[in-house]
Design a protein around this motif. Structure first.
Motif, PDB file in Angstrom:
ATOM      1  N   PHE A  69      18.693  37.915  35.110  1.00  0.00           N
ATOM      2  CA  PHE A  69      18.872  36.484  35.375  1.00  0.00           C
ATOM      3  C   PHE A  69      19.549  36.267  36.730  1.00  0.00           C
ATOM      4  N   GLY A  70      20.025  37.315  37.337  1.00  0.00           N
ATOM      5  CA  GLY A  70      20.741  37.210  38.602  1.00  0.00           C
ATOM      6  C   GLY A  70      22.238  37.057  38.420  1.00  0.00           C
ATOM      7  N   GLN A  71      22.705  37.046  37.153  1.00  0.00           N
ATOM      8  CA  GLN A  71      24.134  36.876  36.882  1.00  0.00           C
ATOM      9  C   GLN A  71      24.911  38.161  37.139  1.00  0.00           C
ATOM     10  N   VAL A  72      26.069  38.027  37.789  1.00  0.00           N
ATOM     11  CA  VAL A  72      27.019  39.128  37.812  1.00  0.00           C
ATOM     12  C   VAL A  72      27.423  39.376  36.362  1.00  0.00           C
ATOM     13  N   ASP A  73      27.288  40.595  35.898  1.00  0.00           N
ATOM     14  CA  ASP A  73      27.353  40.845  34.457  1.00  0.00           C
ATOM     15  C   ASP A  73      28.347  41.975  34.161  1.00  0.00           C
ATOM     16  N   GLY A  74      29.461  41.612  33.542  1.00  0.00           N
ATOM     17  CA  GLY A  74      30.467  42.612  33.186  1.00  0.00           C
ATOM     18  C   GLY A  74      31.826  42.346  33.811  1.00  0.00           C
ATOM     19  N   SER A  75      31.981  41.151  34.414  1.00  0.00           N
ATOM     20  CA  SER A  75      33.237  40.845  35.123  1.00  0.00           C
ATOM     21  C   SER A  75      34.446  40.866  34.192  1.00  0.00           C
ATOM     22  N   GLY A  76      34.242  40.483  32.939  1.00  0.00           N
ATOM     23  CA  GLY A  76      35.357  40.379  32.014  1.00  0.00           C
ATOM     24  C   GLY A  76      35.790  41.705  31.408  1.00  0.00           C
ATOM     25  N   ASN A  77      35.137  42.772  31.798  1.00  0.00           N
ATOM     26  CA  ASN A  77      35.439  44.082  31.209  1.00  0.00           C
ATOM     27  C   ASN A  77      36.873  44.524  31.466  1.00  0.00           C
ATOM     28  N   PRO A  78      37.483  45.152  30.459  1.00  0.00           N
ATOM     29  CA  PRO A  78      38.710  45.879  30.778  1.00  0.00           C
ATOM     30  C   PRO A  78      38.372  46.999  31.767  1.00  0.00           C
ATOM     31  N   ARG A  79      39.341  47.328  32.600  1.00  0.00           N
ATOM     32  CA  ARG A  79      39.112  48.211  33.722  1.00  0.00           C
ATOM     33  C   ARG A  79      39.449  49.646  33.338  1.00  0.00           C
ATOM     34  N   PRO A  80      38.475  50.577  33.417  1.00  0.00           N
ATOM     35  CA  PRO A  80      38.784  51.969  33.092  1.00  0.00           C
ATOM     36  C   PRO A  80      40.012  52.454  33.844  1.00  0.00           C
ATOM     37  N   GLY A  81      40.836  53.225  33.159  1.00  0.00           N
ATOM     38  CA  GLY A  81      42.063  53.713  33.774  1.00  0.00           C
ATOM     39  C   GLY A  81      43.269  52.881  33.400  1.00  0.00           C
ATOM     40  N   THR A  82      43.035  51.756  32.701  1.00  0.00           N
ATOM     41  CA  THR A  82      44.163  50.911  32.295  1.00  0.00           C
ATOM     42  C   THR A  82      44.440  51.101  30.797  1.00  0.00           C
ATOM     43  N   GLU A  83      45.631  50.692  30.413  1.00  0.00           N
ATOM     44  CA  GLU A  83      46.003  50.755  28.994  1.00  0.00           C
ATOM     45  C   GLU A  83      45.078  49.854  28.173  1.00  0.00           C
ATOM     46  N   LEU A  84      44.760  48.699  28.728  1.00  0.00           N
ATOM     47  CA  LEU A  84      43.877  47.758  28.032  1.00  0.00           C
ATOM     48  C   LEU A  84      42.521  48.404  27.735  1.00  0.00           C
TER      49      LEU A  84
END
Lengths: 409, 409
Positions: A223-238
């Protein structure tokens, strides 16, 4: 047994670290290995881990299988297999030992043991191979009881599931830079499983996870959407809390839901840009929340403009926002797929997303989120799940051990 | 209209030149453009032109469409379309003008005119788009008479052609680094052709054209064979004479034969390495002739060992050797494909090669070679052509002009 000190191996820490100004290009040109220490987030690197360095390989060893946290590579091929009748704990152990040898060789860029075409295994492919087991591979005679909350995803109103893209007792995800190397690795894994299991389905997708300068970026769906922005970031406790099973016999595992989501590009393209952006709640240009800020900033769910909510009540980013789900999250990865389909009126291209969700507890994290989206999500208008499968991604293994060893012995 | 002086554009000369010690990586890291002068061959660069530099774009302008001579990129997607009834010269001109605008925008990393999802066009994709026309697009009302020798490939004994992979009035080949960008470009080209033509088939393949250090390499098919060693080298007189139509109204064009070749990997894998190597006449390890030397050295067709020919009479490399065909050659490019197929007993993966042959005169260069291989070629045992199509690749165009302008006006 591969040499763990091989200079071309990226350490797990390096994989999750920040390539920084070294960059994709310079490191490759100089033949360097990116193993920069520290896991501190860098603004230029929204998706988390660094993009793979061409020519380097990813170590298969560690507490977790590395493919889960890996930055999405260019090509992802996923196969499910069904176990043959009578394949129980001991036979599963044999299969897992064979597969472990395959994973160690193929991810090092060497041919798998007995491979008649070892030249198709290339170090330049940045390969990861991730092994999971489905509900049919659990139970007393096989891998035992699954981790807490692991079960099939209950039927959703909008699902139009097809058997050919659903289910499976075993899952192998091979991801890397080069489609030929990936396809060859999948073929080896499926061939070596032949005494134990039969191919059930195969799905292939692509992702553009690097920007024009070779730096990691979140990437876009069709769809052209940036997809995955809300992901927790690898390497973090979250991230760790979201993804990894913390204790018990499945410590170090995660669960994976794979949904094959067909996307109707034609009707989507008929929308205005405003309609497209409001259906998600983010801008198309850079994935930033419609309420302002940059891609990785949080949405302001209360913001109003001209008397209406900026992020509508049925916007995808609102409905999936962790604040609506008691802070529960998932870690999602996508791969765009296209597939030619024959119709009575000629060829047609089906497009969509191989949507993989990773979470420690499937029932607690994924299911409520999916139910919420099934109840209300503007995107349901243009997207349809046509396949669904669940797997426990086995814990990682160390050199000298094998996949699932502690679970089967 | 894109700016031809854009610093990210690789000149045609640069494309065919030698990246040398600058290398893929260093150039990308420094954001440089590879435009090193000279076209002198370098031993580390067997396949000819330099591999694309990530983030650079390939100029669409010049005497020839650049995708033909381009070093094989990671992803190639090819579609054929059938012209709608009543689409004649004037309408074809409209379509070609629209496609020219699309090609200029998409290869520059910009969205095509009117593209609702321009963000899916990425400069990092190193895109080329190559347009060809099939027999049905020729004739007085359309593109006129084709170039000398252009005709359908006559039926071959070993062919098992399927309609769904054969024929077509128009052909678009999109090649690049990233599957998502490639798929998006194809979608735009097909969508913009909708008033004029309907999708007939679509085929997608991958190629690993760079070694672990990012340097161009010939690449391998799914049998594991180095595939394309005998090619004339882009930038040489031999290449130009082999590929480009030299004069007349089609000057600057070439003809393309696309064969979808199914490969039986299972029975191939059952052969001994010696059997595999003798079936082709080259070593598997590096593609060198079995008669010695390096990959690009010529075969010694007379060499004997222990009283028998080293390169057997029915070896593929002998049967296709130019010396057997009056020096006639083709320029071939491959893309490996895999495709999941449903069968009553579950999923199966079909594997093979999208084999594209380019030559100035199809009847004079391609057909005798193909006949010779059809008569006798060990590889016929494990390979089957299941699709076949022929196109004239239109001559190149300059900025301000459009694809096929001189042919339609």
């Amino acid at each position: 047994m591969p040499d763990p000190s091989s200079p071309r191996r990226i350490s797990r820490r390096g994989l999750l670290g920040y390539a920084g100004t070294t960059g994709l290009g310079a490191a490759a040109g100089a033949g360097l290995v990116v193993a920069a220490g520290g896991g501190s987030p860098a603004p230029a690197n929204p998706a988390g881990p660094a993009a793979p360095v061409p020519g380097a390989t990813v170590s298969p060893w560690g507490a977790h299988q590395p493919g889960v946290a890996q930055h999405p590579p260019a090509v992802t091929e996923i196969v499910a297999l069904d176990l043959l009748e009578g394949v129980e704990r001991e036979a599963l152990g044999r299969l897992m030992r064979v597969w472990t040898g395959d994973v160690e060789a193929l991810t090092a860029g060497r041919g798998a043991p007995g491979d008649p075409a070892p030249w198709l295994s290339a170090a330049a492919a940045d390969l990861t191979i991730t092994v999971g087991v489905g509900p049919g591979a659990l139970g007393a005679d096989r891998f035992g009881e699954g981790p807490s909350g692991f079960a099939e995803v209950p039927p959703m109103t909008h699902d139009r599931l097809e058997e050919r893209w659903s289910g499976g007792d075993l899952c192998v995800t091979v991801a890397g830079r080069d489609g030929t190397t990936v396809a060859h690795a999948v073929r080896r894994m499926v061939a070596d499983a032949e005494p134990f299991a039969r191919l059930r389905w195969r799905q292939v997708g692509s992702w553009n996870g690097t920007d024009p300068d070779g730096r990691p970026q979140t990437g876009r769906n069709l769809f052209g959407q940036v997809d995955g922005s809300g992901n927790p970031r690898p390497g973090t406790e979250l991230f760790d809390d979201t993804v990894w099973v913390g204790g018990g016999r499945w410590a170090g595992a995660t669960t994976m839901v794979l949904r094959r989501i067909r996307m109707d590009l034609d009707t989507w393209d008929d929308l205005t840009r405003d309609e497209q952006e409001r259906s998600v709640g983010r801008t198309l240009a850079d994935g930033a929340p419609l309420t302002g800020g940059a891609e990785l900033d949080d949405l302001d769910l209360t913001a109003q403009a001209q008397g209406r909510l900026v992020v509508p009540l049925d916007a995808h980013a609102r409905r999936s926002h962790p604040s609506l789900h008691g802070g529960r999250r998932i870690f999602r990865k996508g791969a765009n797929y296209t597939r030619e389909v024959e119709t009575p009126r000629g060829a047609r291209v089906e497009s969509g997303l191989l949507f993989a969700s990773y979470q420690a507890d499937l029932a607690d994290q994924f299911v409520p989120l999916q139910r919420s989206l099934d109840e209300l999500d503007q995107l349901n208008e243009w997207t349809t799940a046509i396949g669904s499968a669940v797997f426990v991604v086995l814990p990682g293994f160390e050199a000298g051990s094998w996949l699932g060893e502690s679970l089967l012995t």
